[in-house]
Design a protein around this motif. Sequence first.
Motif, PDB file in Angstrom:
ATOM      1  N   GLY A  53      -2.830   2.657  -6.883  1.00  0.00           N
ATOM      2  CA  GLY A  53      -4.193   2.435  -6.415  1.00  0.00           C
ATOM      3  C   GLY A  53      -5.230   3.038  -7.336  1.00  0.00           C
ATOM      4  O   GLY A  53      -6.220   2.387  -7.696  1.00  0.00           O
ATOM      5  N   GLU A  54      -5.025   4.277  -7.750  1.00  0.00           N
ATOM      6  CA  GLU A  54      -5.989   4.920  -8.648  1.00  0.00           C
ATOM      7  C   GLU A  54      -5.988   4.260 -10.021  1.00  0.00           C
ATOM      8  O   GLU A  54      -7.038   4.132 -10.666  1.00  0.00           O
ATOM      9  CB  GLU A  54      -5.691   6.416  -8.759  1.00  0.00           C
ATOM     10  CG  GLU A  54      -6.123   7.210  -7.538  1.00  0.00           C
ATOM     11  CD  GLU A  54      -7.572   6.951  -7.163  1.00  0.00           C
ATOM     12  OE1 GLU A  54      -8.460   7.102  -8.036  1.00  0.00           O
ATOM     13  OE2 GLU A  54      -7.826   6.581  -5.999  1.00  0.00           O
ATOM     14  N   CYS A  58      -5.697  -6.067  -0.003  1.00  0.00           N
ATOM     15  CA  CYS A  58      -5.518  -4.700  -0.504  1.00  0.00           C
ATOM     16  C   CYS A  58      -6.796  -4.095  -1.066  1.00  0.00           C
ATOM     17  O   CYS A  58      -6.983  -2.878  -0.998  1.00  0.00           O
ATOM     18  CB  CYS A  58      -4.401  -4.653  -1.546  1.00  0.00           C
ATOM     19  SG  CYS A  58      -4.724  -5.602  -3.060  1.00  0.00           S
ATOM     20  N   TRP A  59      -7.694  -4.911  -1.612  1.00  0.00           N
ATOM     21  CA  TRP A  59      -8.915  -4.367  -2.236  1.00  0.00           C
ATOM     22  C   TRP A  59      -9.953  -3.963  -1.196  1.00  0.00           C
ATOM     23  O   TRP A  59     -10.899  -3.250  -1.507  1.00  0.00           O
ATOM     24  CB  TRP A  59      -9.533  -5.391  -3.180  1.00  0.00           C
ATOM     25  CG  TRP A  59      -8.543  -6.114  -4.049  1.00  0.00           C
ATOM     26  CD1 TRP A  59      -8.287  -7.453  -4.065  1.00  0.00           C
ATOM     27  CD2 TRP A  59      -7.670  -5.542  -5.039  1.00  0.00           C
ATOM     28  NE1 TRP A  59      -7.317  -7.755  -4.993  1.00  0.00           N
ATOM     29  CE2 TRP A  59      -6.921  -6.599  -5.604  1.00  0.00           C
ATOM     30  CE3 TRP A  59      -7.449  -4.238  -5.489  1.00  0.00           C
ATOM     31  CZ2 TRP A  59      -5.958  -6.392  -6.596  1.00  0.00           C
ATOM     32  CZ3 TRP A  59      -6.499  -4.029  -6.469  1.00  0.00           C
ATOM     33  CH2 TRP A  59      -5.770  -5.092  -7.017  1.00  0.00           C
ATOM     34  N   LEU A  90       0.825  -1.213   0.000  1.00  0.00           N
ATOM     35  CA  LEU A  90       0.000   0.000   0.000  1.00  0.00           C
ATOM     36  C   LEU A  90       0.855   1.257   0.000  1.00  0.00           C
ATOM     37  O   LEU A  90       0.510   2.258  -0.648  1.00  0.00           O
ATOM     38  CB  LEU A  90      -0.947  -0.022   1.202  1.00  0.00           C
ATOM     39  CG  LEU A  90      -2.056  -1.084   1.131  1.00  0.00           C
ATOM     40  CD1 LEU A  90      -2.728  -1.236   2.494  1.00  0.00           C
ATOM     41  CD2 LEU A  90      -3.078  -0.733   0.049  1.00  0.00           C
ATOM     42  N   TRP A 114       2.341   1.598  -3.553  1.00  0.00           N
ATOM     43  CA  TRP A 114       1.285   1.952  -4.501  1.00  0.00           C
ATOM     44  C   TRP A 114       0.870   3.409  -4.342  1.00  0.00           C
ATOM     45  O   TRP A 114       0.590   4.091  -5.337  1.00  0.00           O
ATOM     46  CB  TRP A 114       0.086   1.032  -4.304  1.00  0.00           C
ATOM     47  CG  TRP A 114       0.260  -0.338  -4.904  1.00  0.00           C
ATOM     48  CD1 TRP A 114       1.421  -0.891  -5.373  1.00  0.00           C
ATOM     49  CD2 TRP A 114      -0.755  -1.327  -5.091  1.00  0.00           C
ATOM     50  NE1 TRP A 114       1.189  -2.161  -5.837  1.00  0.00           N
ATOM     51  CE2 TRP A 114      -0.136  -2.449  -5.675  1.00  0.00           C
ATOM     52  CE3 TRP A 114      -2.114  -1.374  -4.803  1.00  0.00           C
ATOM     53  CZ2 TRP A 114      -0.851  -3.613  -5.995  1.00  0.00           C
ATOM     54  CZ3 TRP A 114      -2.828  -2.521  -5.114  1.00  0.00           C
ATOM     55  CH2 TRP A 114      -2.204  -3.625  -5.704  1.00  0.00           C
ATOM     56  N   GLU A 115       0.850   3.895  -3.104  1.00  0.00           N
ATOM     57  CA  GLU A 115       0.517   5.304  -2.875  1.00  0.00           C
ATOM     58  C   GLU A 115       1.566   6.207  -3.517  1.00  0.00           C
ATOM     59  O   GLU A 115       1.236   7.218  -4.162  1.00  0.00           O
ATOM     60  CB  GLU A 115       0.425   5.567  -1.372  1.00  0.00           C
ATOM     61  CG  GLU A 115       0.165   7.018  -0.990  1.00  0.00           C
ATOM     62  CD  GLU A 115      -1.210   7.518  -1.370  1.00  0.00           C
ATOM     63  OE1 GLU A 115      -1.370   8.752  -1.492  1.00  0.00           O
ATOM     64  OE2 GLU A 115      -2.120   6.692  -1.563  1.00  0.00           O
ATOM     65  N   MET A 140      -5.355   1.089 -10.514  1.00  0.00           N
ATOM     66  CA  MET A 140      -6.078  -0.161 -10.295  1.00  0.00           C
ATOM     67  C   MET A 140      -7.585   0.079 -10.272  1.00  0.00           C
ATOM     68  O   MET A 140      -8.360  -0.699 -10.837  1.00  0.00           O
ATOM     69  CB  MET A 140      -5.639  -0.800  -8.977  1.00  0.00           C
ATOM     70  CG  MET A 140      -4.256  -1.396  -8.981  1.00  0.00           C
ATOM     71  SD  MET A 140      -4.170  -2.939  -9.915  1.00  0.00           S
ATOM     72  CE  MET A 140      -2.516  -3.482  -9.412  1.00  0.00           C
ATOM     73  N   ARG A 141      -8.011   1.155  -9.623  1.00  0.00           N
ATOM     74  CA  ARG A 141      -9.447   1.467  -9.575  1.00  0.00           C
ATOM     75  C   ARG A 141      -9.993   1.685 -10.983  1.00  0.00           C
ATOM     76  O   ARG A 141     -11.074   1.188 -11.338  1.00  0.00           O
ATOM     77  CB  ARG A 141      -9.707   2.695  -8.710  1.00  0.00           C
ATOM     78  CG  ARG A 141     -11.195   3.029  -8.580  1.00  0.00           C
ATOM     79  CD  ARG A 141     -11.403   4.315  -7.796  1.00  0.00           C
ATOM     80  NE  ARG A 141     -11.012   4.186  -6.414  1.00  0.00           N
ATOM     81  CZ  ARG A 141     -11.806   3.696  -5.456  1.00  0.00           C
ATOM     82  NH1 ARG A 141     -13.035   3.273  -5.750  1.00  0.00           N
ATOM     83  NH2 ARG A 141     -11.380   3.635  -4.212  1.00  0.00           N
ATOM     84  N   GLY A 176      -6.532  -0.054   3.611  1.00  0.00           N
ATOM     85  CA  GLY A 176      -6.679  -0.699   2.318  1.00  0.00           C
ATOM     86  C   GLY A 176      -7.297   0.242   1.301  1.00  0.00           C
ATOM     87  O   GLY A 176      -7.796   1.318   1.643  1.00  0.00           O
ATOM     88  N   LEU A 177      -7.281  -0.178   0.046  1.00  0.00           N
ATOM     89  CA  LEU A 177      -7.813   0.678  -1.022  1.00  0.00           C
ATOM     90  C   LEU A 177      -9.304   0.933  -0.866  1.00  0.00           C
ATOM     91  O   LEU A 177      -9.806   1.952  -1.340  1.00  0.00           O
ATOM     92  CB  LEU A 177      -7.538   0.027  -2.378  1.00  0.00           C
ATOM     93  CG  LEU A 177      -6.068  -0.116  -2.771  1.00  0.00           C
ATOM     94  CD1 LEU A 177      -5.943  -0.845  -4.104  1.00  0.00           C
ATOM     95  CD2 LEU A 177      -5.374   1.239  -2.844  1.00  0.00           C
TER      96      LEU A 177
END
Length: 244
Positions: free
Chosen positions: A117-118, A139-140, A108, A111-112, A120-121, A159-160
Amino acid sequence: MTAETPTILATSGGVVSGVRSHWSVGPLTHHAVELAGVTGRAPRVCFVGTASGDASSLTAGFYDMAIEAGFAPSHLRLFTMPNVPDIREHLLAQDVVWVFGGSVAGLLAMWELHGVGEAMREAWQAGVVLTGVSAGSLCWHVGGTTDSFGPDLRPITNGLGFLPYSNGVHYDSEDQRRPLYHRLIADQTLPAGYATDDGVGLLYRGTEMVEAIAERDRAGAYWVERGADGAAVETALDVTRLPG
């Protein structure tokens, strides 16, 4: 072709002992690839090993597994720099993204830093199937239990949050997992959520958990919530067994 609705298969499995290589793709991961609905070509599967520090041996093992399974493999590496010029573009070009286990806290954080994260979204909302094991399941969700900080498990709460639940992984194989998960839900450190024994996955369509799926006999999945008396209440779920 991508999934018709945003799809996540969050697991405590997906890899099995191999014959030609150390590991082979397990039934859960094969199922995640089938969910993408690819026909007429090899499915594009991207491996993300951030949680294990992008270990080169792990990435090499993925390529062995992917080729054996008939996938068109790629990977996203963040250490020591991203291996692709545009992370968002790379993820959106996939049919499936497979996130491996390790330190979910480290995943996390990295990824930040890199905006994963964005990306992946956006991929999830576009129909790219997201799957993973352990850290790649946690993570999800909003959070869960983790050994990212040491052998005594601790909560992870950042988490995300694509899925508005907590997540318990390795529920039957690590003694601390179940009692800590119950305690964290009882004291509202974590919201209610779903837990999986090893070899079990949770299929989400959008943010709804629609099916628990297992690649191991007798392995289970569970819904855990805070009861009216403030104690955690665990309910075993029906589980679909995958062949092979």
